[in-house]
Design an enzyme around this catalytic site. Structure first.
Site, PDB file in Angstrom:
ATOM      1  N   ARG A 220      40.316  92.106  62.011  1.00  0.00           N
ATOM      2  CA  ARG A 220      40.952  93.252  62.650  1.00  0.00           C
ATOM      3  C   ARG A 220      40.361  94.593  62.222  1.00  0.00           C
ATOM      4  O   ARG A 220      39.950  94.759  61.073  1.00  0.00           O
ATOM      5  CB  ARG A 220      42.455  93.235  62.333  1.00  0.00           C
ATOM      6  CG  ARG A 220      43.165  92.051  62.984  1.00  0.00           C
ATOM      7  CD  ARG A 220      44.488  91.728  62.321  1.00  0.00           C
ATOM      8  NE  ARG A 220      45.146  90.598  62.985  1.00  0.00           N
ATOM      9  CZ  ARG A 220      44.910  89.315  62.683  1.00  0.00           C
ATOM     10  NH1 ARG A 220      44.045  89.007  61.723  1.00  0.00           N
ATOM     11  NH2 ARG A 220      45.539  88.357  63.319  1.00  0.00           N
TER      12      ARG A 220
ATOM     13  N   HIS B 293      38.795  90.433  66.427  1.00  0.00           N
ATOM     14  CA  HIS B 293      37.652  89.559  66.742  1.00  0.00           C
ATOM     15  C   HIS B 293      36.723  90.138  67.820  1.00  0.00           C
ATOM     16  O   HIS B 293      36.253  89.413  68.706  1.00  0.00           O
ATOM     17  CB  HIS B 293      38.146  88.180  67.153  1.00  0.00           C
ATOM     18  CG  HIS B 293      38.772  87.390  66.035  1.00  0.00           C
ATOM     19  ND1 HIS B 293      38.441  87.597  64.707  1.00  0.00           N
ATOM     20  CD2 HIS B 293      39.718  86.389  66.040  1.00  0.00           C
ATOM     21  CE1 HIS B 293      39.142  86.755  63.952  1.00  0.00           C
ATOM     22  NE2 HIS B 293      39.914  86.026  64.727  1.00  0.00           N
TER      23      HIS B 293
ATOM     24  N   HIS C 298      34.731  80.435  63.885  1.00  0.00           N
ATOM     25  CA  HIS C 298      36.194  80.271  63.839  1.00  0.00           C
ATOM     26  C   HIS C 298      36.605  78.806  64.047  1.00  0.00           C
ATOM     27  O   HIS C 298      37.551  78.517  64.775  1.00  0.00           O
ATOM     28  CB  HIS C 298      36.859  81.162  64.891  1.00  0.00           C
ATOM     29  CG  HIS C 298      38.234  81.610  64.528  1.00  0.00           C
ATOM     30  ND1 HIS C 298      39.264  80.727  64.287  1.00  0.00           N
ATOM     31  CD2 HIS C 298      38.760  82.843  64.359  1.00  0.00           C
ATOM     32  CE1 HIS C 298      40.374  81.404  64.003  1.00  0.00           C
ATOM     33  NE2 HIS C 298      40.085  82.700  64.038  1.00  0.00           N
TER      34      HIS C 298
ATOM     35  N   ASP D 177      47.368  83.558  56.279  1.00  0.00           N
ATOM     36  CA  ASP D 177      46.460  84.264  57.189  1.00  0.00           C
ATOM     37  C   ASP D 177      45.956  85.474  56.412  1.00  0.00           C
ATOM     38  O   ASP D 177      46.222  86.621  56.761  1.00  0.00           O
ATOM     39  CB  ASP D 177      47.161  84.680  58.479  1.00  0.00           C
ATOM     40  CG  ASP D 177      46.173  85.101  59.561  1.00  0.00           C
ATOM     41  OD1 ASP D 177      44.947  85.016  59.305  1.00  0.00           O
ATOM     42  OD2 ASP D 177      46.604  85.517  60.654  1.00  0.00           O
TER      43      ASP D 177
ATOM     44  N   GLU E  30      37.210  81.138  57.376  1.00  0.00           N
ATOM     45  CA  GLU E  30      36.233  82.014  58.015  1.00  0.00           C
ATOM     46  C   GLU E  30      35.588  82.939  56.981  1.00  0.00           C
ATOM     47  O   GLU E  30      36.242  83.820  56.434  1.00  0.00           O
ATOM     48  CB  GLU E  30      36.921  82.857  59.083  1.00  0.00           C
ATOM     49  CG  GLU E  30      37.769  82.073  60.076  1.00  0.00           C
ATOM     50  CD  GLU E  30      38.860  82.944  60.656  1.00  0.00           C
ATOM     51  OE1 GLU E  30      38.555  83.996  61.239  1.00  0.00           O
ATOM     52  OE2 GLU E  30      40.048  82.573  60.517  1.00  0.00           O
TER      53      GLU E  30
END
Length: 332
Positions: A67, A92, A163, A234, A295
């Site tokens: 982000r 993304h 991803h 996350d 990632e």
């Protein structure tokens, strides 16, 4: 104009992966496990489903993974508004990120393929024409090596990643909550409900975010205040570069281990908290926590945080962006 293609790479161990020039996407990863083939990557049944899903399954993410707050950046005193696609923020790479492009197949053989993309000046608001190459290689010792290269005509932030979502039990198993995960990181980045950092890096000892020893993913998953905010893991972890391996993921049956090795400074750990209704390969849908994404990238919102202890995320015209991430699969 290129057409959508599927490329299969195979090694002498019987492992094979499938890739596509649509989004330079990693479609499939089949691993022989004690005489049986095990698909360890989440994926869809058709290109149409890949285009409909918004989980970025296996895609190459760019120009900037993760982000950017308020979808804006400042470079050399100039303000750039970027394409916002998650509220006021950019996620993304914007509405039409690299995951939604048809890449050119530059070269391919039985065990490697290189995809190439030219992102024009102003693409999704970013300055500079960016020339990007992504090379996938499948080695004979079951490593998938992803090499990212890029050059630019103007200073621009670049943060490329893959991803892929992994389920080492096999993607038909319900979830990854009985996997164990280890991440060699002493610090992580707290984020708000929109995934935007609201603090500087914090010790993993805080809020039960320590993954330096293998931890079952379901363990106190939604008890931590930090993970309640995001519905699970996350979070970006700043990697301890004194360790060769960034992360280790272990299947619940202990038969498959996946090591992540990367030259990138950070690893985003995402436990698939919002995968529900994503189409799967079997005419059905995945549920939440069906796979985990690991990632390798720069820390989220890095263009606004020059003081963070990592290389600059800005690529200059006289530089080459070159980073590598390896997923190493070990059958025990």
């Amino acid at each position: 104009m290129p057409i959508k293609q599927i490329i299969k790479l195979s090694n002498n161990q019987g492992m094979h992966i499938k890739l596509s020039n649509w989004g330079a996407t990693w479609l499939s990863c089949v691993l022989p496990v004690h005489g049986q083939n095990r698909e360890v990557l989440l994926g869809c049944q058709s290109f149409e489903q890949y285009q409909q899903q918004d989980a970025y399954l296996g895609a190459t993410i760019g120009r900037y993974a993760n982000r950017i707050a308020n979808a804006s950046i400042d470079i050399d005193g100039k303000h750039y508004m970027l394409a916002a696609n998650q509220g006021v923020n950019q996620l993304h790479g914007g509405k039409i990120g690299f995951d939604k492009r048809l890449w050119h197949i530059q070269s391919q053989s039985d065990q490697q393929v290189t995809f190439k993309l030219i992102s024009p000046d102003g693409d999704q608001g970013f300055p500079g024409e960016l020339n990007v190459e992504v090379n996938y290689q499948l080695t004979d010792d079951n490593q998938v090596i992803i090499l990212f290269n890029a050059t630019t005509t103007k200073t621009t932030p670049v943060n490329l990643t893959n991803h892929a979502y992994f389920n080492l039990d096999g993607e038909t198993s319900k979830d990854i909550l009985n996997h164990r995960l280890k991440v060699n990181a002493n610090y992580y980045l707290p984020v708000d409900a929109n995934g935007i950092p609201h603090n500087d890096l914090v010790s993993v000892n805080m809020h039960d975010m320590d993954l330096r020893r293998p931890k079952l993913l379901f363990e106190k998953l939604l008890e931590s205040q930090e993970r309640q905010i995001t519905g699970g893991y996350d979070h970006a972890y700043l990697l301890d570069k004194t360790k060769a391996i960034a992360a280790e993921l272990i299947s619940s049956d202990n038969k498959v281990i996946m090591n992540v090795i990367t030259t990138k400074p950070s690893l985003q750990v995402y436990t698939g908290n919002f995968l529900q209704h994503t189409p799967n390969r079997h005419n059905g849908e995945y549920g939440n926590f069906a796979g985990v994404a690991l990632e390798a990238q720069f820390l989220p919102d890095s263009p606004h945080h020059a003081s963070w202890p990592q290389p600059s995320c800005f690529l200059h015209p006289d530089q080459i962006y070159r980073y590598q991430t390896t997923y190493q699969f070990i059958v025990s």
